[in-house]
Design an enzyme around this catalytic site. Sequence first.
Site, mmCIF file in Angstrom:
data_model
loop_
_atom_site.group_PDB
_atom_site.id
_atom_site.type_symbol
_atom_site.label_atom_id
_atom_site.label_comp_id
_atom_site.label_asym_id
_atom_site.label_seq_id
_atom_site.Cartn_x
_atom_site.Cartn_y
_atom_site.Cartn_z
ATOM 1 N N ASP A 129 2.861 -7.081 2.191
ATOM 2 C CA ASP A 129 1.636 -6.415 2.656
ATOM 3 C C ASP A 129 2.007 -5.116 3.374
ATOM 4 O OD1 ASP A 129 -1.080 -6.002 2.923
ATOM 5 O OD2 ASP A 129 -1.261 -7.175 4.758
ATOM 6 N N HIS A 182 2.191 3.727 8.230
ATOM 7 C CA HIS A 182 1.292 4.603 8.990
ATOM 8 C C HIS A 182 2.071 5.752 9.598
ATOM 9 C CE1 HIS A 182 -2.323 2.171 8.719
ATOM 10 N NE2 HIS A 182 -1.685 1.102 9.176
ATOM 11 N N ASN A 240 -7.741 -0.378 -2.971
ATOM 12 C CA ASN A 240 -8.390 0.401 -1.910
ATOM 13 C C ASN A 240 -7.684 1.726 -1.644
ATOM 14 O OD1 ASN A 240 -6.199 -1.024 -0.889
ATOM 15 N ND2 ASN A 240 -7.126 -1.406 1.100
ATOM 16 N N HIS A 269 0.853 -1.180 0.000
ATOM 17 C CA HIS A 269 0.000 0.000 0.000
ATOM 18 C C HIS A 269 0.895 1.239 0.000
ATOM 19 C CE1 HIS A 269 -2.419 -3.278 1.679
ATOM 20 N NE2 HIS A 269 -3.494 -2.612 1.327
#
Length: 425
Positions: A306, A310, A95, A63
């Site tokens: 994965d 953050h 997403n 991501h």
Amino acid sequence: MQIHIHSGRLIDPANNIDQQSDLYVADGRVVGVSYAPENFVPSNTIDATNKIVCPGFIDLCAHFREPGAEQKATIASEAKAAAHSGITTVCCPPNTQPVIDTPAVAELIHQKAEHADGVRIVTLGALTKGLQGAQLSNMAALKEAGCVGVSNALEPIANPLIMRRAMEYAATQDLTIFLHPEDHWLWNNGRMHEGVVSTRLGLPGIPQAAETVAVARDLALIEQTGIRAHFCRLSSARAVQMLARAQYDGLPITADVTAHHLHLSEIDVGDFDSQCHVRPPLRTLRDQEGLRAGVAKGTIGAICSDHQPHEPDAKLEPFSETAPGISALETLLPLSLRLVNDNVIDLPTMISRLTWEPAQILGIEGGRLGTSDRADICIFDPEKFWDLKNNIVSRGHNTPFIGWELQGQVTHTLVAGKIVFQRNP
């Protein structure tokens, strides 16, 4: 640019190569293995003595947060981290914000990737509009825009009929469907594996059945529709057994697992360590062993990061309120290499799980270094020990592996024959 990589141990599982060999690169392609072509004059020479030379790693899920969550990371920042980690191709899930359910969003990501340190980014299109599980996306247009597959990410498609229709549509476009096996109702906003540890900590649990029920449903629909399917991020030994049986029966399915699920378990949550808050959750030691066995036997064909960077605040709330995910690009190689040291798999098999097999799952060029193949190359020192704390390039520093002694460090990364990362001596 013509590059001569000499004296390295070349490991190319796709071509069954594992030998001390030189590699010759020109015009973005491999032009010679062991022997230089005629009139080859290198403009750059890389000494790979005591190092492994292999295809660049292909990460099935990372991501990069852009578009929509640039406060966490950007394509530019995470592509740089990928290059430092020997990763030459990254698959971006749908997403993002906005969701990759139109060609415009896919094209935006591809355009930004062109300016991101050369690391190649491929995208998955959304299976349903807005990932809402109600109306099918225009998969034909998404494929035309360059999407290599379709997925609904972690958003549920509760209605089996809609899932069946989505599979049938994807099959007409020859698209692989990427499935995250998680029953939404059994998940029930859980935060960690349902078991002894969750009971002790008083945290809402996610039962193993949340994964296995979803796997069972999807396998039945795959058998019905004949779709080519990939199961993403398995977490339980029972799910691995179910997939192994289905593969034996001839279903066209593959699977992957994250590197951290092969080394961590529910025990590592300890006293509410939010760095171990991931989805799917870390499960039991028996599940960990089952996942490792799946990697060894080939039921699980790929290891991925994965990667979910953050901002610091996302992990500072009470465990149940923190955002799940680990910043995992930099640990993909050393955690995979640890499987070799633990005698789970040998080195060529490990490299295959990071290169050739992910390329096959995505249906893209890459993962091999034969003559005329694209020169996506990783060179790493398998004996180099290093610590993560002072070597995180990603914007996300959320990882439980701070303090671990990691082995295996990338020294060079080449994408299409261009050096995109070179570690200073």
